[in-house]
Scaffold this motif. Structure first.
Motif, short mmCIF file in Angstrom:
data_model
loop_
_atom_site.label_atom_id
_atom_site.label_comp_id
_atom_site.label_asym_id
_atom_site.label_seq_id
_atom_site.Cartn_x
_atom_site.Cartn_y
_atom_site.Cartn_z
N PRO A 131 44.12 16.90 -48.88
CA PRO A 131 44.33 17.94 -49.90
C PRO A 131 45.22 19.05 -49.38
N CYS A 132 46.02 19.60 -50.27
CA CYS A 132 46.82 20.79 -49.95
C CYS A 132 47.11 21.52 -51.24
N LEU A 133 47.52 22.75 -51.10
CA LEU A 133 47.85 23.54 -52.29
C LEU A 133 49.13 23.03 -52.93
N GLY A 134 49.11 22.91 -54.24
CA GLY A 134 50.33 22.68 -54.98
C GLY A 134 50.87 24.01 -55.46
N TYR A 135 52.18 24.10 -55.60
CA TYR A 135 52.80 25.37 -55.98
C TYR A 135 53.68 25.19 -57.22
N THR A 136 53.52 26.07 -58.17
CA THR A 136 54.46 26.16 -59.29
C THR A 136 54.95 27.60 -59.35
N HIS A 137 56.24 27.77 -59.62
CA HIS A 137 56.86 29.10 -59.63
C HIS A 137 56.73 29.80 -58.28
N GLY A 138 56.54 29.01 -57.21
CA GLY A 138 56.36 29.59 -55.89
C GLY A 138 54.99 30.21 -55.69
N MET A 254 57.70 27.28 -43.34
CA MET A 254 57.48 28.72 -43.47
C MET A 254 55.99 29.02 -43.68
N LEU A 255 55.32 28.13 -44.42
CA LEU A 255 53.88 28.29 -44.64
C LEU A 255 53.06 27.73 -43.48
N ARG A 256 53.75 27.15 -42.49
CA ARG A 256 53.14 26.56 -41.30
C ARG A 256 52.27 25.35 -41.62
N GLU A 257 52.53 24.70 -42.74
CA GLU A 257 51.74 23.54 -43.13
C GLU A 257 52.34 22.23 -42.63
N MET A 258 53.65 22.20 -42.50
CA MET A 258 54.32 20.97 -42.06
C MET A 258 55.52 21.35 -41.22
N GLU A 259 55.84 20.49 -40.25
CA GLU A 259 56.99 20.74 -39.38
C GLU A 259 57.78 19.46 -39.17
N GLU A 260 59.06 19.62 -39.00
CA GLU A 260 59.90 18.49 -38.63
C GLU A 260 59.69 18.21 -37.15
N PRO A 261 60.17 17.09 -36.62
CA PRO A 261 60.00 16.79 -35.19
C PRO A 261 60.55 17.92 -34.31
N PHE A 262 59.89 18.13 -33.19
CA PHE A 262 60.31 19.19 -32.27
C PHE A 262 60.01 18.70 -30.85
N ALA A 347 44.84 22.18 -40.17
CA ALA A 347 44.06 23.42 -40.11
C ALA A 347 44.73 24.53 -40.91
N MET A 348 46.06 24.59 -40.80
CA MET A 348 46.78 25.62 -41.54
C MET A 348 46.75 25.34 -43.05
N ILE A 349 46.86 24.07 -43.40
CA ILE A 349 46.76 23.70 -44.81
C ILE A 349 45.42 24.13 -45.37
N GLN A 350 44.35 23.85 -44.61
CA GLN A 350 43.01 24.22 -45.06
C GLN A 350 42.86 25.74 -45.17
N ARG A 351 43.40 26.43 -44.20
CA ARG A 351 43.32 27.90 -44.23
C ARG A 351 44.03 28.44 -45.47
N ASN A 352 45.16 27.86 -45.80
CA ASN A 352 45.92 28.35 -46.96
C ASN A 352 45.21 28.06 -48.27
N ASP A 422 29.27 21.56 -53.44
CA ASP A 422 29.83 20.35 -54.06
C ASP A 422 30.93 20.70 -55.06
N LEU A 423 30.73 21.80 -55.78
CA LEU A 423 31.72 22.20 -56.78
C LEU A 423 33.02 22.71 -56.14
N MET A 424 32.98 22.99 -54.84
CA MET A 424 34.16 23.51 -54.16
C MET A 424 34.80 22.52 -53.18
N ARG A 425 34.33 21.29 -53.18
CA ARG A 425 34.94 20.32 -52.28
C ARG A 425 36.40 20.09 -52.67
N PRO A 426 37.35 20.28 -51.73
CA PRO A 426 38.78 20.18 -52.06
C PRO A 426 39.16 18.85 -52.72
N GLU A 427 38.53 17.75 -52.29
CA GLU A 427 38.91 16.44 -52.82
C GLU A 427 38.59 16.29 -54.30
N THR A 428 37.74 17.19 -54.83
CA THR A 428 37.45 17.10 -56.27
C THR A 428 38.56 17.71 -57.12
#
Length: 466
Positions: A131-138, A254-262, A347-352, A422-428
């Motif tokens: 799970p991760c946040l989806g964004y519309t209009h930024g 920029m959101l620290r959720e994903m990075e290219e190879p380094f 971890a950063m995705i979850q924090r966000n 249960d009502l707050m489980r991200p996978e729901t």
């Protein structure tokens, strides 16, 4: 790719075309083309290093590149000197060669694009449940998954694959062939003493020898520059996709959720040692933007053609066509490298998403409390007031989202307090994201890539020199 558009390949291809023409004319009964002449042409079909200097001298003298190379070819195949280019005009070699280069360049790009799609598909399947946040209009919207987001890139790349395949399919069925100075085949008709059937057969033979399925029925002195437009449109459209994907990766970095190879020893900044700049994605955005801009050049060149031929297309095409393909190839090298080593920071995705998850869960809370017999309108008002205050605390005080604490402290919600976890489980909140990934890979990707399976196996991870 550089070799395809290199001088050696260009002039060698011209010689192939002269050889195919002579062979075909001989097969159709033209006298004067000896076995020795054909043997000499075959022996020297690849232009030698020393012959470039001869051609340079001749071109400076004659101010005509094709005739300079006709003369140069004759120096190493003297028995063929009198029959090279028999009945042809310059565009017989220049245009037919260009179409061969376009075909070969497409054949180089298509498996590379297929390999990128396969790599991203593997990544999407592996992260389809993440799970991760989806964004519309930024702005934070509803949850998606990492893999579901990757399928957006995959679908666009599949469109690029189909566009390039279609452009190739049209190209190989519209070879210029042996058409003469204004497309009437008058010179060849004269050579064959008015035998229309042999002129048609000559065109077919040359087309077949060049590896094309058919030639255009009607051309001017050149093949239609509309072909360039359609091919470069497909390349430019891919450039837009490359920039779009690079932009998404940069935003996620920029959101620290994903990075290219380094790499371990890679330096992100000469001044700020802690930085991990997404330079590969930035480079891909830059090149993708440049690639998208090549469409204008071929469009304007096609529109500017006069009647049966004008030469104002020559110089710009020598720049635009090779550069467009080289740029597309560079984008694919980058996409290959990036897609082979994407890093997901869970971890950063979850924090966000934890910042906004309480807000997204409010509809679940409302439905649960209504199921306990309470008024939906009352529940909505309680949630609205508390959500606005929690949002103010997050945005204006920089504190964590305390909406759940507010709900737990409100007696109105006591009947559902044991359900909150249960009502707050991200996978729901991810809907059919995992299933969508599986459907895209099984129903869209696998059928599209089937023909490239053996080629993909030979393509490794692209290495960047810088």
């Amino acid at each position: 790719m550089k070799y395809i558009f290199s001088p050696r390949n260009r002039f060698t291809t011209w010689r192939h075309l002269w050889l195919w023409l002579a062979e075909s004319e001989r097969e159709l009964g033209l006298a004067g083309i000896s076995d020795v002449a054909l043997e000499q042409m075959r022996a020297h079909v690849r232009i030698g290093d020393e012959e470039f200097a001869i051609a340079d001298v001749e071109e400076k003298r004659r101010r005509h590149d094709v005739m300079a190379h006709v003369h140069t070819f004759g120096t190493v195949a003297p028995e063929a000197a009198g029959i090279v280019h028999w009945g042809a005009t310059s565009c017989y070699v220049t245009d037919n060669a260009d179409q061969i280069f376009l075909r070969d360049a497409l054949d180089l790009l298509l498996p590379k694009l297929a390999a990128v799609i396969q790599r991203l598909s593997k990544f999407a399947v592996e992260t389809r449940h993440e799970p991760c946040l989806g964004y519309t209009h930024g702005q934070a919207a509803q949850m998606v998954t990492v893999g579901k987001r990757a399928t957006i890139w995959i679908e666009d790349l599949l469109d690029d694959l189909h566009n390039l395949e279609h452009a190739r399919e049209r190209l190989v069925a519209k070879f210029r062939g042996a058409k003469g100075t204004t497309g009437t085949q008058a010179s060849f008709l004269a050579i064959f003493n008015g035998d229309h059937k042999k002129v048609v057969e000559l065109d077919e033979l040359v087309t077949k020898k060049a590896g094309f399925t058919a030639s255009a029925r009607s051309t001017t002195q050149t093949y239609s520059r509309k072909i360039d437009v359609d091919i470069v449109h497909a390349l430019s459209s891919f450039g837009c996709t490359a920039e779009r994907i690079g932009g998404d990766i940069r935003h996620l970095a920029m959101l620290r959720e994903m990075e290219e190879p380094f790499e371990v020893d890679q330096i992100g900044s000469s001044a700020m040692a802690y930085k991990r700049n997404p330079m590969r994605s930035e480079r891909m955005c830059s090149l993708g933007r440049n690639l998208a801009n090549y469409s204008a050049g071929v469009e304007q060149t096609y529109k500017a053609q006069w009647l049966e031929r004008s030469l104002d297309d020559s110089a710009i095409r020598r720049i635009v066509l090779p550069e467009a393909f080289l740029c597309a190839d560079a984008c694919l090298i980058l996409l290959n490298n990036i897609s082979s080593g994407l890093v997901v920071n869970k971890a950063m995705i979850q924090r966000n998403y934890n910042v906004d998850l309480p807000f997204m869960a409010t509809e679940n809370f409302i439905m649960a409390i209504v199921a306990k017999g309470h008024s939906r309108q009352d529940a909505h008002e309680h949630i609205r007031v508390m959500s606005q205050e929690a949002g103010r605390v997050v945005k204006q005080e920089g504190k964590l989202n305390d909406l759940i604490d507010r709900i737990k402290a409100d007696k109105f919600f006591e009947p559902i307090l044991d359900q909150l976890d249960d009502l707050m489980r991200p996978e729901t909140f991810i809907g059919r994201s995992p299933e969508i990934v599986e459907e895209v890979v099984e129903l869209d990707v696998k059928p599209a890539l089937h023909k490239y399976e053996s080629a993909i196996c030979k393509i490794g991870t692209a290495d960047l020199s810088v």
